[in-house]
Write a protein that holds these residues in place. Structure first.
Motif, mmCIF file in Angstrom:
data_model
loop_
_atom_site.group_PDB
_atom_site.id
_atom_site.type_symbol
_atom_site.label_atom_id
_atom_site.label_comp_id
_atom_site.label_asym_id
_atom_site.label_seq_id
_atom_site.Cartn_x
_atom_site.Cartn_y
_atom_site.Cartn_z
ATOM 1 N N GLU A 69 39.876 43.283 39.989
ATOM 2 C CA GLU A 69 39.449 43.952 41.472
ATOM 3 C C GLU A 69 38.735 43.173 42.246
ATOM 4 O O GLU A 69 39.000 42.883 43.534
ATOM 5 C CB GLU A 69 38.790 45.312 41.298
ATOM 6 C CG GLU A 69 39.526 46.395 40.668
ATOM 7 C CD GLU A 69 39.037 47.659 40.241
ATOM 8 O OE1 GLU A 69 37.800 47.577 40.596
ATOM 9 O OE2 GLU A 69 39.478 48.730 39.769
ATOM 10 N N SER A 71 38.544 39.811 41.998
ATOM 11 C CA SER A 71 39.419 38.659 42.423
ATOM 12 C C SER A 71 40.199 38.877 43.514
ATOM 13 O O SER A 71 40.297 38.287 44.497
ATOM 14 C CB SER A 71 40.371 38.307 41.187
ATOM 15 O OG SER A 71 41.307 37.151 41.618
ATOM 16 N N MET A 72 41.128 40.294 43.426
ATOM 17 C CA MET A 72 41.724 40.887 44.479
ATOM 18 C C MET A 72 41.034 40.939 45.928
ATOM 19 O O MET A 72 41.518 40.714 46.971
ATOM 20 C CB MET A 72 42.323 42.033 44.106
ATOM 21 C CG MET A 72 43.459 41.969 42.933
ATOM 22 S SD MET A 72 43.967 43.650 42.414
ATOM 23 C CE MET A 72 45.052 44.136 44.046
ATOM 24 N N GLN A 73 39.770 41.627 45.791
ATOM 25 C CA GLN A 73 38.977 41.665 46.925
ATOM 26 C C GLN A 73 38.687 40.167 47.414
ATOM 27 O O GLN A 73 38.557 40.054 48.757
ATOM 28 C CB GLN A 73 37.827 42.338 46.611
ATOM 29 C CG GLN A 73 37.988 43.822 46.217
ATOM 30 C CD GLN A 73 36.698 44.431 46.005
ATOM 31 O OE1 GLN A 73 35.685 43.931 45.791
ATOM 32 N NE2 GLN A 73 36.976 45.947 45.726
ATOM 33 N N ASN A 75 40.341 37.411 47.155
ATOM 34 C CA ASN A 75 41.493 37.015 47.812
ATOM 35 C C ASN A 75 41.689 37.475 49.132
ATOM 36 O O ASN A 75 42.396 36.897 50.055
ATOM 37 C CB ASN A 75 42.770 36.990 46.898
ATOM 38 C CG ASN A 75 42.711 36.069 45.645
ATOM 39 O OD1 ASN A 75 41.975 34.987 45.707
ATOM 40 N ND2 ASN A 75 43.321 36.496 44.620
ATOM 41 N N THR A 76 41.864 38.667 49.165
ATOM 42 C CA THR A 76 41.780 39.443 50.466
ATOM 43 C C THR A 76 40.751 39.003 51.709
ATOM 44 O O THR A 76 41.156 38.763 52.603
ATOM 45 C CB THR A 76 41.657 41.023 50.202
ATOM 46 O OG1 THR A 76 42.726 41.539 49.198
ATOM 47 C CG2 THR A 76 41.871 41.664 51.752
ATOM 48 N N SER A 77 39.601 38.830 50.942
ATOM 49 C CA SER A 77 38.663 38.459 52.038
ATOM 50 C C SER A 77 39.067 37.104 52.520
ATOM 51 O O SER A 77 38.901 36.668 53.736
ATOM 52 C CB SER A 77 37.384 38.292 51.387
ATOM 53 O OG SER A 77 36.822 39.739 50.920
ATOM 54 N N ARG A 78 39.363 36.191 51.736
ATOM 55 C CA ARG A 78 39.856 34.729 51.853
ATOM 56 C C ARG A 78 40.837 34.786 52.952
ATOM 57 O O ARG A 78 40.931 34.053 53.906
ATOM 58 C CB ARG A 78 40.093 33.955 50.446
ATOM 59 C CG ARG A 78 38.903 33.487 49.764
ATOM 60 C CD ARG A 78 39.304 32.725 48.501
ATOM 61 N NE ARG A 78 38.185 32.533 47.796
ATOM 62 C CZ ARG A 78 38.148 31.877 46.420
ATOM 63 N NH1 ARG A 78 39.393 32.014 45.762
ATOM 64 N NH2 ARG A 78 37.150 31.537 45.818
ATOM 65 N N ILE A 79 42.099 35.524 52.634
ATOM 66 C CA ILE A 79 43.099 35.555 53.413
ATOM 67 C C ILE A 79 42.590 35.980 54.731
ATOM 68 O O ILE A 79 43.263 35.506 55.730
ATOM 69 C CB ILE A 79 44.142 36.719 52.951
ATOM 70 C CG1 ILE A 79 44.641 35.720 51.581
ATOM 71 C CG2 ILE A 79 45.391 36.685 53.841
ATOM 72 C CD1 ILE A 79 45.534 36.897 50.732
ATOM 73 N N ARG A 80 41.766 37.133 54.894
ATOM 74 C CA ARG A 80 41.274 37.519 56.175
ATOM 75 C C ARG A 80 40.763 36.588 56.800
ATOM 76 O O ARG A 80 40.714 36.340 58.149
ATOM 77 C CB ARG A 80 40.483 38.924 56.042
ATOM 78 C CG ARG A 80 41.394 40.165 55.529
ATOM 79 C CD ARG A 80 40.468 41.110 55.214
ATOM 80 N NE ARG A 80 41.202 42.384 55.063
ATOM 81 C CZ ARG A 80 40.521 43.496 54.710
ATOM 82 N NH1 ARG A 80 39.346 43.690 54.624
ATOM 83 N NH2 ARG A 80 41.470 44.637 54.234
ATOM 84 N N GLN A 83 42.890 33.579 58.221
ATOM 85 C CA GLN A 83 43.706 34.473 59.338
ATOM 86 C C GLN A 83 42.854 34.274 60.337
ATOM 87 O O GLN A 83 43.298 33.970 61.484
ATOM 88 C CB GLN A 83 44.093 35.664 58.840
ATOM 89 C CG GLN A 83 45.221 36.440 59.927
ATOM 90 C CD GLN A 83 46.426 35.622 60.140
ATOM 91 O OE1 GLN A 83 47.105 35.285 59.141
ATOM 92 N NE2 GLN A 83 46.627 35.264 61.209
#
Length: 230
Positions: A69, A71-73, A75-80, A83
């Motif tokens: 969880e 790691s997913m958060q 990665n999501t933060s990094r992607i955002r 972006q």
């Protein structure tokens, strides 16, 4: 030996046998109880071990889920974040592209710029015969600076002035019609090629902007990262 003595001995033997039997039975009972307690203890320990293992297994599962969880958060933060960086960079490039359109609006300054761009092309090509292309709206302006550009190149390179043909059949795309237009467009500048077309120098304002952006992108991202962290 009379009957009394025999009877007495028999009674003694019976008491002895009974006593031995009771002692043996007591030993068996104690041994059985000890074995029972040992077996019970072993069963209790086995159950405890099983419970500990089950707890450790579930604890590991929870820990793994937490890591997944996180790691997913992350990665999501990094992607955002990336972006958001890309959005800012694209916005900056779009603003710079709009500014390029103003470059050709000042006739005197744009004429000087075109001359410099043509000289750069000639220095890069180092060819005696050159084909030059520009936007249709820039044709007269380019034609007016060709002789000056050829002389300046010849002086810098120490060679004879090249023969330059200004293409009047194929032009570079016209200026952008609007901000949201997706049609091919060119903000200005020139493209030069050798006579055989094998060597091409793209010296349009759009191409120059792309080069500058590629070169400055790491620095731009670094500054954006610093500003976002503060």
């Amino acid at each position: 030996m009379n009957d009394g003595d025999v009877s007495k001995q028999i009674q003694q033997m019976i008491r002895f046998i009974r006593q031995e039997a009771e002692e043996k039975a007591n030993e068996i009972s104690i041994s059985a109880e000890e074995e029972f307690n040992i077996e019970k203890l072993q069963l209790v320990e086995a159950e405890k071990k099983k419970l500990r293992q089950e707890y450790e297994r579930k604890a590991k599962q929870v820990e793994v889920r937490k890591k997944i969880e996180y790691s997913m958060q992350l990665n999501t933060s990094r992607i955002r974040f990336l972006q958001a960086q890309d959005d800012v960079v694209n916005s900056m490039k779009e603003s710079a592209s709009k500014e390029l359109l103003r470059a050709s609006s000042n006739n005197k300054a744009y004429k000087k710029l075109l001359k410099a761009l043509i000289i750069q092309c000639l220095l890069r090509l180092q060819e005696p015969v050159v084909l030059l292309r520009c936007r249709e709206v820039d044709q007269k302006l380019v034609q007016s600076v060709l002789d000056e550009a050829k002389r300046a190149y010849a002086e810098k390179a120490g060679v004879a002035s090249p023969a330059i043909t200004l293409d009047n059949r194929v032009y570079l795309p016209p200026p952008p019609k609007g901000v949201d237009s997706h049609e091919p467009s060119c903000s200005g500048g020139v493209v030069a090629a050798s006579q055989d077309g094998k060597i091409v120098c793209e010296n349009t304002l759009d191409a120059r902007l792309d080069v500058v952006f590629r070169q400055k992108l790491p620095e731009i991202r670094k500054r954006l990262l610093g500003n976002m962290q503060t």
